[in-house]
Scaffold this active site. Sequence first.
Site, PDB file in Angstrom:
ATOM      1  N   HIS A  23       0.826  -1.204   0.000  1.00 15.80           N
ATOM      2  CA  HIS A  23       0.000   0.000   0.000  1.00 15.80           C
ATOM      3  C   HIS A  23       0.862   1.257   0.000  1.00 15.80           C
ATOM      4  CE1 HIS A  23      -3.215   2.567   2.226  1.00 15.80           C
ATOM      5  NE2 HIS A  23      -3.604   2.417   0.961  1.00 15.80           N
ATOM      6  N   GLU A  50       0.706  -0.333  -4.742  1.00 15.75           N
ATOM      7  CA  GLU A  50      -0.422   0.560  -4.957  1.00 15.75           C
ATOM      8  C   GLU A  50       0.066   1.979  -4.766  1.00 15.75           C
ATOM      9  OE1 GLU A  50      -3.927   2.972  -3.379  1.00 15.75           O
ATOM     10  OE2 GLU A  50      -1.966   2.535  -2.506  1.00 15.75           O
ATOM     11  N   ASP A  52      -1.267   6.426  -5.395  1.00 17.60           N
ATOM     12  CA  ASP A  52      -2.354   7.371  -5.652  1.00 17.60           C
ATOM     13  C   ASP A  52      -1.889   8.412  -6.649  1.00 17.60           C
ATOM     14  OD1 ASP A  52      -4.296   6.477  -3.480  1.00 17.60           O
ATOM     15  OD2 ASP A  52      -2.500   6.883  -2.306  1.00 17.60           O
ATOM     16  N   HIS A  65      -1.932  11.243  -2.015  1.00 19.39           N
ATOM     17  CA  HIS A  65      -3.244  10.727  -1.644  1.00 19.39           C
ATOM     18  C   HIS A  65      -4.256  11.837  -1.390  1.00 19.39           C
ATOM     19  CE1 HIS A  65      -6.342   9.266   1.167  1.00 19.39           C
ATOM     20  NE2 HIS A  65      -6.268   8.144   0.478  1.00 19.39           N
ATOM     21  N   GLU A 125      -4.193   3.973  -8.222  1.00 18.45           N
ATOM     22  CA  GLU A 125      -5.500   4.500  -7.847  1.00 18.45           C
ATOM     23  C   GLU A 125      -5.625   5.919  -8.376  1.00 18.45           C
ATOM     24  OE1 GLU A 125      -8.385   5.846  -4.162  1.00 18.45           O
ATOM     25  OE2 GLU A 125      -6.727   4.483  -3.715  1.00 18.45           O
TER      26      GLU A 125
END
Length: 255
Positions: A23, A50, A52, A65, A125
């Site tokens: 993450h 992952e 952002d 994020h 993301e």
Amino acid sequence: MNPTAVTAVGALPAWPYPLWIAHRGAGKLAPENTLAAFRLGAAHGYRMFECDAKLSADGVVFLMHDAALERTTNGQGIGGELPWHALSQLDAGSWHSHSFAGEALPTLEALARFCQANGHLLNIEIKPTPGTESATGEAVARVAARLWAGADVPPLLTSFKPDALAAAQAAAPELPRGLLVDTLWTGWLEKAQELGCAALVANHALWDSAHVARVHGAGMRCLSYTVNDEWVAQHLLALGTDGIITDRVDLFSPS
């Protein structure tokens, strides 16, 4: 490899991604969404991350994020309202610890170079500044399609925002997509199907055997966020889910 290619009649589409996903690079062990975090996650054996991605005021896709800068940088205000030159000057590491002081916000292009040079995979993301959902989805998809052109395994594009995924689908339909959900709102599965998603990425507490069967029956994979406890991971493995996003790169071995 085409991640949406069906391997056999009645089988789920082929899935080229590993089970374990780090993450924001390395969870909480390094400043999130910085190259330092991805290097640390890789040092713990992770080969998929992952991140952002959002859009600067002048159209550069960068990693962060929050909409606001204050939590993870020494800047102030809304990140997406600043040009990339101003964002690139910010300290995105000191908030975490002194050892990461001066760490910069990276562009998606910088992370792509790191991942491709080291054989790592990515879940991007799409995290739009409010009001820029379609513009961000389109930009992220176009940049990703360019950066991973010809790659055996493309990045997986995910978002909580259906409008962002719809724009990504229109801009780069060849890139696999996943709908993120924190609750099972009315029409969640139908929306994922409408968006041509390859995966449903849910809060781990939402998964049970019935929902896993329903998503698998629709030809999509079941991924979970953010899994930081051993018992939760074991439960998800027993359910037959397909991906686990974790902060605890120090606890779970990805091999």
